[in-house]
Design a protein around this motif. Structure first.
Motif, PDB file in Angstrom:
ATOM      1  N   PRO A   1       6.849 -11.629  -2.661  1.00 11.48           N
ATOM      2  CA  PRO A   1       6.892 -10.954  -3.966  1.00 11.48           C
ATOM      3  C   PRO A   1       6.464 -11.833  -5.129  1.00 11.48           C
ATOM      4  CG  PRO A   1       9.106 -11.481  -3.211  1.00 11.48           C
ATOM      5  CD  PRO A   1       8.184 -11.786  -2.076  1.00 11.48           C
ATOM      6  N   LEU A   2       6.423 -13.152  -4.943  1.00 10.14           N
ATOM      7  CA  LEU A   2       6.009 -14.042  -6.025  1.00 10.14           C
ATOM      8  C   LEU A   2       4.482 -14.075  -6.142  1.00 10.14           C
ATOM      9  CD1 LEU A   2       6.887 -15.954  -8.246  1.00 10.14           C
ATOM     10  CD2 LEU A   2       6.952 -17.805  -6.559  1.00 10.14           C
ATOM     11  N   SER A   3       3.800 -14.231  -5.019  1.00 12.96           N
ATOM     12  CA  SER A   3       2.324 -14.254  -5.043  1.00 12.96           C
ATOM     13  C   SER A   3       1.734 -12.855  -4.937  1.00 12.96           C
ATOM     14  CB  SER A   3       1.793 -15.108  -3.897  1.00 12.96           C
ATOM     15  OG  SER A   3       2.091 -14.518  -2.645  1.00 12.96           O
ATOM     16  N   ARG A   4       2.575 -11.870  -4.569  1.00  8.92           N
ATOM     17  CA  ARG A   4       2.146 -10.485  -4.357  1.00  8.92           C
ATOM     18  C   ARG A   4       1.101 -10.373  -3.251  1.00  8.92           C
ATOM     19  NH1 ARG A   4       3.944 -11.056  -9.399  1.00  8.92           N
ATOM     20  NH2 ARG A   4       4.914  -9.312 -10.506  1.00  8.92           N
ATOM     21  N   CYS A   5       1.201 -11.248  -2.272  1.00  4.63           N
ATOM     22  CA  CYS A   5       0.344 -11.177  -1.090  1.00  4.63           C
ATOM     23  C   CYS A   5       1.105 -10.478   0.035  1.00  4.63           C
ATOM     24  CB  CYS A   5      -0.079 -12.567  -0.632  1.00  4.63           C
ATOM     25  SG  CYS A   5      -1.048 -13.489  -1.844  1.00  4.63           S
ATOM     26  N   TYR A   6       0.380  -9.797   0.921  1.00  2.00           N
ATOM     27  CA  TYR A   6       1.040  -9.142   2.045  1.00  2.00           C
ATOM     28  C   TYR A   6       0.094  -9.084   3.240  1.00  2.00           C
ATOM     29  CZ  TYR A   6      -1.643  -4.908   0.951  1.00  2.00           C
ATOM     30  OH  TYR A   6      -2.659  -4.017   0.720  1.00  2.00           O
ATOM     31  N   VAL A   7       0.704  -8.914   4.406  1.00  2.00           N
ATOM     32  CA  VAL A   7      -0.026  -8.759   5.662  1.00  2.00           C
ATOM     33  C   VAL A   7       0.561  -7.555   6.380  1.00  2.00           C
ATOM     34  CG1 VAL A   7      -0.531  -9.759   7.913  1.00  2.00           C
ATOM     35  CG2 VAL A   7      -0.565 -11.215   5.886  1.00  2.00           C
TER      36      VAL A   7
ATOM     37  N   PRO B   1       0.668   9.508   1.066  1.00  2.00           N
ATOM     38  CA  PRO B   1       1.886  10.141   0.557  1.00  2.00           C
ATOM     39  C   PRO B   1       2.763  10.751   1.637  1.00  2.00           C
ATOM     40  CG  PRO B   1      -0.037  11.496   0.095  1.00  2.00           C
ATOM     41  CD  PRO B   1      -0.549  10.191   0.620  1.00  2.00           C
ATOM     42  N   SER B   2       2.197  10.978   2.840  1.00  2.00           N
ATOM     43  CA  SER B   2       2.990  11.570   3.914  1.00  2.00           C
ATOM     44  C   SER B   2       3.781  10.529   4.698  1.00  2.00           C
ATOM     45  CB  SER B   2       2.079  12.341   4.868  1.00  2.00           C
ATOM     46  OG  SER B   2       1.131  11.476   5.479  1.00  2.00           O
ATOM     47  N   ALA B   3       3.503   9.261   4.475  1.00  2.00           N
ATOM     48  CA  ALA B   3       4.260   8.195   5.140  1.00  2.00           C
ATOM     49  C   ALA B   3       5.578   7.972   4.417  1.00  2.00           C
ATOM     50  CB  ALA B   3       3.446   6.912   5.183  1.00  2.00           C
ATOM     51  N   GLY B   4       6.525   7.367   5.102  1.00  2.00           N
ATOM     52  CA  GLY B   4       7.818   7.095   4.498  1.00  2.00           C
ATOM     53  C   GLY B   4       7.735   5.976   3.471  1.00  2.00           C
ATOM     54  N   LYS B   5       8.837   5.783   2.740  1.00  2.00           N
ATOM     55  CA  LYS B   5       8.899   4.700   1.770  1.00  2.00           C
ATOM     56  C   LYS B   5       9.162   3.372   2.483  1.00  2.00           C
ATOM     57  CE  LYS B   5      10.587   7.472  -2.116  1.00  2.00           C
ATOM     58  NZ  LYS B   5      11.675   7.632  -3.117  1.00  2.00           N
ATOM     59  N   TRP B   6       8.658   2.313   1.887  1.00  2.00           N
ATOM     60  CA  TRP B   6       8.890   0.986   2.445  1.00  2.00           C
ATOM     61  C   TRP B   6      10.366   0.623   2.311  1.00  2.00           C
ATOM     62  CZ3 TRP B   6       5.404  -1.171   5.410  1.00  2.00           C
ATOM     63  CH2 TRP B   6       4.052  -0.884   5.222  1.00  2.00           C
ATOM     64  N   MET B   7      10.933   0.056   3.368  1.00  2.00           N
ATOM     65  CA  MET B   7      12.334  -0.341   3.398  1.00  2.00           C
ATOM     66  C   MET B   7      12.431  -1.818   3.763  1.00  2.00           C
ATOM     67  SD  MET B   7      15.409   1.127   5.820  1.00  2.00           S
ATOM     68  CE  MET B   7      15.312   2.753   5.083  1.00  2.00           C
ATOM     69  N   VAL B   8      13.199  -2.577   3.027  1.00  2.00           N
ATOM     70  CA  VAL B   8      13.356  -4.005   3.305  1.00  2.00           C
ATOM     71  C   VAL B   8      14.198  -4.177   4.568  1.00  2.00           C
ATOM     72  CG1 VAL B   8      14.147  -6.219   2.421  1.00  2.00           C
ATOM     73  CG2 VAL B   8      13.240  -4.503   0.838  1.00  2.00           C
ATOM     74  N   ARG B   9      13.685  -4.971   5.497  1.00  2.00           N
ATOM     75  CA  ARG B   9      14.397  -5.188   6.763  1.00  2.00           C
ATOM     76  C   ARG B   9      14.876  -6.615   6.948  1.00  2.00           C
ATOM     77  NH1 ARG B   9      13.955  -1.205  10.446  1.00  2.00           N
ATOM     78  NH2 ARG B   9      15.943  -2.135  11.050  1.00  2.00           N
ATOM     79  N   ASP B  10      14.169  -7.586   6.336  1.00  2.00           N
ATOM     80  CA  ASP B  10      14.599  -8.973   6.530  1.00  2.00           C
ATOM     81  C   ASP B  10      13.977  -9.841   5.450  1.00  2.00           C
ATOM     82  OD1 ASP B  10      15.987 -11.026   7.759  1.00  2.00           O
ATOM     83  OD2 ASP B  10      14.411 -11.460   9.223  1.00  2.00           O
TER      84      ASP B  10
ATOM     85  N   PRO C   1       0.817  -1.213   0.000  1.00  2.00           N
ATOM     86  CA  PRO C   1       0.000   0.000   0.000  1.00  2.00           C
ATOM     87  C   PRO C   1       0.850   1.262   0.000  1.00  2.00           C
ATOM     88  CG  PRO C   1      -0.087  -1.104   2.142  1.00  2.00           C
ATOM     89  CD  PRO C   1       0.585  -2.050   1.199  1.00  2.00           C
ATOM     90  N   ALA C   2       0.477   2.206  -0.841  1.00  2.00           N
ATOM     91  CA  ALA C   2       1.175   3.490  -0.934  1.00  2.00           C
ATOM     92  C   ALA C   2       0.147   4.611  -0.970  1.00  2.00           C
ATOM     93  CB  ALA C   2       2.056   3.523  -2.179  1.00  2.00           C
TER      94      ALA C   2
END
Length: 439
Positions: free
Chosen positions: A159-165, A122-131, A118-119
């Motif tokens: 990223p393969l199924s494009r599912c997220y929680v 616009p006032s929230a930061g960008k997503w950053m990969v952590r693990d 989700p994006a």
């Protein structure tokens, strides 16, 4: 005799057995690479082994982690824009690597830009990969209106199924126990969230439960929380008493952020290794306890030269290399952590591995990451690898595992950063046709 039966050349190898018997036979193949070979034998086999129910049953029966398909790297340098050329992305294994074809298929099918997250704010930061672990990625972003790098929004995705929680925020009563947090992760965050390994499924149709840890380093303690998808709640883990992380341990030693950024895993436990102080901070995922172990290390090792790996028979292995190589020849040393009776744990040297890269003038290699008993080394001739934290460079990525100790090239990639400048995760998995959603 019907067409296609004469001579047996066009026979479907599955037509003489009922589907349920064929399925039980295929279910006992020990790995998904064996399933892929069986699927090539007939269309019926291919349809059977690629069905989600069959793959879940196979996953429940076999602990198959898949092949090393490549390496995912993420640059955390504030001045590096995300996108092509910043050292961020999935680097698939290249020929003649045996998994090159599956890696290329994965790279084409998955969205490693995480554009499906989700994006809408616009006032929230960008997503950053952590693990990354077991096909899942953990990302975070600074919440809108707070600017907090301590309590960030967390998302687990595939990223393969494009599912997220999206994970629920840490409750206020737990957040109130966190104070005077020291920054980590290249100075861009003041927390360290990470994924626990996927637990075995209880049934053929069950999805693997999700566990996420969140830690922060305070002056006199480590604060740790755990989230479980089983009940959808966060809970606190006790911290070792009077545990002190020094901001800078000595003018000649690796700064403490290099220790904190180098979280490593083996056999149900996470480790942070402080070689100078001979301390190991240990998080046991089974008992949900943090503890402090004193394990004296051989002299001459800095944390950025040390990598913990899963060794056979439940042992904890350590790859390490020295800082200086006066004869121009570098060696990699492999140890196991052993304990004899009531004696303190110690490093026991098991093997010396000569490295083929001369280091008469500089050291062209550095430790990048570990997973599933293997170590990833970066080799770059553009600049000493351990000093190249502020530039993008071409590098070769190699794998060494604890079974064969053979050096195997994975791919050539654009890399950036070093110990605190980039994250690097070996990516194990399967071709898209044999993959299941991990979220």
């Amino acid at each position: 005799m019907a067409d296609g039966e004469a001579g047996g050349g066009g026979e479907d190898p599955s037509r003489e057995l009922p589907d349920e018997i064929t399925g039980e036979i295929l279910l006992r193949l020990p790995s998904r690479s064996a399933l892929a070979r069986a699927a090539a034998a007939s269309g019926a086999f291919r349809a059977l082994v690629s069905s989600p129910r069959f793959l879940r049953r196979h996953r429940a029966l076999h602990r198959d982690l898949g092949a090393l398909l490549g390496v995912f790297t993420f640059s955390v340098r504030p001045e590096a824009p995300r996108g092509e050329g910043d050292g961020t992305g999935f680097h698939p294994a290249e020929p003649p690597h045996p998994a090159a074809a599956a890696a290329l298929a994965l790279a084409g099918a998955a969205d490693f830009s995480f554009g499906f997250l989700p994006a809408d704010d616009p006032s929230a930061g960008k997503w950053m990969v952590r693990d990354y672990r077991d096909g899942r990625f953990l990302l975070d972003r600074v919440p809108s209106g707070t600017g907090s790098t301590v309590f960030t929004e967390l998302a687990v995705c595939d990223p393969l199924s494009r599912c997220y929680v999206l994970l629920p925020p840490i409750p206020q009563d737990l957040a109130d126990t966190v104070e005077s947090v020291l920054t980590v992760f290249g100075g861009r965050r003041a927390c360290e969230p990470f994924l626990a390994p996927a637990e075995p499924c209880e049934g053929a149709d069950a999805e693997p439960p999700l566990t996420v840890f969140w830690t922060a380093r305070c002056p006199r303690k480590v604060v740790a929380f755990a989230f479980s998808s089983r009940d959808g709640r966060w809970r606190a883990l006790p911290s070792p008493h009077c545990f002190v992380w020094r901001r800078q341990r000595s003018p000649f030693s690796c700064p403490i952020h290099a220790v904190w950024n180098r979280r490593q895993y083996a056999h149900g436990r996470f480790y942070w290794v402080d070689c100078l102080m001979n301390r190991w901070l240990v998080l046991d995922t089974r008992t949900m306890e943090l503890s402090l172990a004193v394990i004296p290390s051989p002299a001459g090792y800095w944390e950025e030269h040390v990598a913990v790996v899963e060794a056979p028979d439940g042992k904890v292995g350590v790859f390490a290399h020295g800082f200086h190589h006066p004869d121009g020849k570098a060696d990699l040393y492999y140890y196991t952590i052993v304990q004899d009776g009531d004696d303190a744990p110690r490093w026991q040297l098991e093997k010396t591995i000569p490295l083929p890269w001369p280091s008469a003038y500089h050291r062209p290699f550095c430790v990048r990451g570990t997973a599933n008993g293997c170590l990833i080394l970066e080799v770059s001739e553009e600049k000493p690898a351990f000093m190249a934290s502020h530039r993008i460079r071409n590098a070769d990525l190699f794998k060494i595992d604890v079974k064969s100790f053979q050096i195997e090239k994975i791919c050539r990639a654009r890399c950036a950063g070093s110990t605190a400048g980039e994250c690097c995760w070996p990516y194990f998995g399967f071709p898209p046709s044999l993959s299941l959603p991990t979220v």
